[in-house]
Design a protein around this motif. Structure first.
Motif, PDB file in Angstrom:
ATOM      1  N   ARG A   3     -10.883  15.846 -43.420  1.00 36.93           N
ATOM      2  CA  ARG A   3     -12.069  16.651 -43.102  1.00 36.93           C
ATOM      3  C   ARG A   3     -11.990  18.052 -43.645  1.00 36.93           C
ATOM      4  N   LYS A  56     -11.274   1.107 -34.347  1.00 37.16           N
ATOM      5  CA  LYS A  56     -11.414   2.391 -33.639  1.00 37.16           C
ATOM      6  C   LYS A  56     -12.780   2.384 -32.952  1.00 37.16           C
ATOM      7  N   THR A 114     -11.177   6.834 -29.561  1.00 37.62           N
ATOM      8  CA  THR A 114     -11.053   8.247 -29.924  1.00 37.62           C
ATOM      9  C   THR A 114     -12.413   8.926 -29.828  1.00 37.62           C
ATOM     10  N   GLY A 142     -13.378  12.535 -27.603  1.00 35.55           N
ATOM     11  CA  GLY A 142     -13.583  12.967 -26.221  1.00 35.55           C
ATOM     12  C   GLY A 142     -12.564  12.424 -25.230  1.00 35.55           C
ATOM     13  N   GLY A 165      -6.585  11.289 -30.357  1.00 35.25           N
ATOM     14  CA  GLY A 165      -7.356  12.505 -30.166  1.00 35.25           C
ATOM     15  C   GLY A 165      -6.644  13.726 -30.694  1.00 35.25           C
ATOM     16  N   SER A 166      -7.396  14.806 -30.701  1.00 34.92           N
ATOM     17  CA  SER A 166      -6.872  16.065 -31.234  1.00 34.92           C
ATOM     18  C   SER A 166      -6.364  16.963 -30.112  1.00 34.92           C
TER      19      SER A 166
HETATM   20  C1  3PG Z   1     -11.651  11.453 -34.258  1.00 34.69           C
HETATM   21  O1  3PG Z   1     -11.595  11.689 -35.455  1.00 34.69           O
HETATM   22  O2  3PG Z   1     -11.380  10.353 -33.802  1.00 34.69           O
HETATM   23  C2  3PG Z   1     -12.104  12.512 -33.323  1.00 34.69           C
HETATM   24  O3  3PG Z   1     -12.481  13.651 -33.982  1.00 34.69           O
HETATM   25  C3  3PG Z   1     -11.097  12.844 -32.299  1.00 34.69           C
HETATM   26  O4  3PG Z   1     -11.815  13.292 -31.241  1.00 34.69           O
HETATM   27  P1  3PG Z   1     -11.361  14.517 -30.334  1.00 34.69           P
HETATM   28  O5  3PG Z   1     -11.278  15.700 -31.256  1.00 34.69           O
HETATM   29  O6  3PG Z   1     -12.458  14.625 -29.318  1.00 34.69           O
HETATM   30  O7  3PG Z   1     -10.045  14.185 -29.741  1.00 34.69           O
END
Ligand code: 3PG
Length: 216
Positions: free
Chosen positions: A49, A133, A161, A163, A183-184
């Motif tokens: 990204r 996913k 993935t 949220g 997740g991030s």
């Molecule tokens: C992904 O690419 O799967 C999401 O951006 C991850 O989501 P999150 O940032 O809400 O964890």
């Protein structure tokens, strides 16, 4: 390290939590992935990204040979080829198209398409992908959606993935067709930019325990 679909799935079955990294800086990425691995999460999805993402992917793969490094946000067949060439252990997408699904099936790279519902899942299955996913999980129904899709598609497993939180993780992982969550949240941009590796280590440990409570 040679990766197969089976070896990647075995790793996800064990870890149950996949960190998703979004950064354009090679040094920060290496530091972050190293910290995640040192704290029990030796697998990561690096998203395509950012403008420099391919370089980040290549350098992390080189610097972290004991980490399973996959590439996310794969949107095109050209990107799929590029991440395979870069040495990614797997590819993962937020959605699915017939062109990309065909290319992924032919490429031999372990690959997880994204689905938001039954039609996407039928397309995935047509191309042999039974681990997918579910994205964006919190919008398309999360655990309820996974449970509902488990009726007509009993052999499919999901990586949720979008949220997902550390608090929600243990409950999500109790659903038997949820293979893992991603997740991030364990490597947020704010902490990466601040170089706060200690805080990232703490979040990684919490995520690791949420995925593997038996280790707590
Ligand atoms: C992904 O690419 O799967 C999401 O951006 C991850 O989501 P999150 O940032 O809400 O964890």
């Amino acid at each position: 390290m040679i990766h197969t679909k089976q070896s990647i799935i075995a790793q996800l079955e064990q870890l149950r939590v996949l960190p998703i990294l979004v950064t354009d800086d090679v040094d920060q990425a290496i530091r972050c992935v190293t910290t995640l691995a040192e704290n029990g999460l030796p697998a990561v999805e690096i998203t395509l990204r950012t403008p420099n993402a391919m370089t980040v992917l290549r350098e992390v793969i080189k610097a972290c040979p004991n980490v399973v490094v996959g590439a996310g946000t794969v949107l095109t067949s050209a990107q799929l080829d590029a991440v395979k060439y870069a040495g990614a252990a797997f590819g993962i997408s937020p959605g699915i198209t017939p062109t990309l699904a065909r290319a992924a099936a032919e490429s031999g790279l372990p690959y997880f398409p994204g689905v938001g519902g039954a039609s996407d899942l039928m397309l995935a299955l047509e191309h042999g992908f039974d681990v997918v996913k579910l994205f964006p999980s919190d919008i398309v129904g999360g655990i309820k959606m996974a449970k509902a899709l488990g009726g007509p598609f009993p052999d499919v497993r999901f990586c949720l993935t979008g949220g997902v939180t550390v608090e929600a993780t243990p409950g999500l992982l109790r659903q038997n067709n949820i293979l893992c969550v991603g997740g991030s949240w364990m490597c947020p941009a704010s902490l990466i930019n601040a170089g706060d590796w200690e805080a990232i280590g703490t979040l990684a440990t919490q995520a690791m325990i949420a995925g593997r409570p038996q280790l707590a």
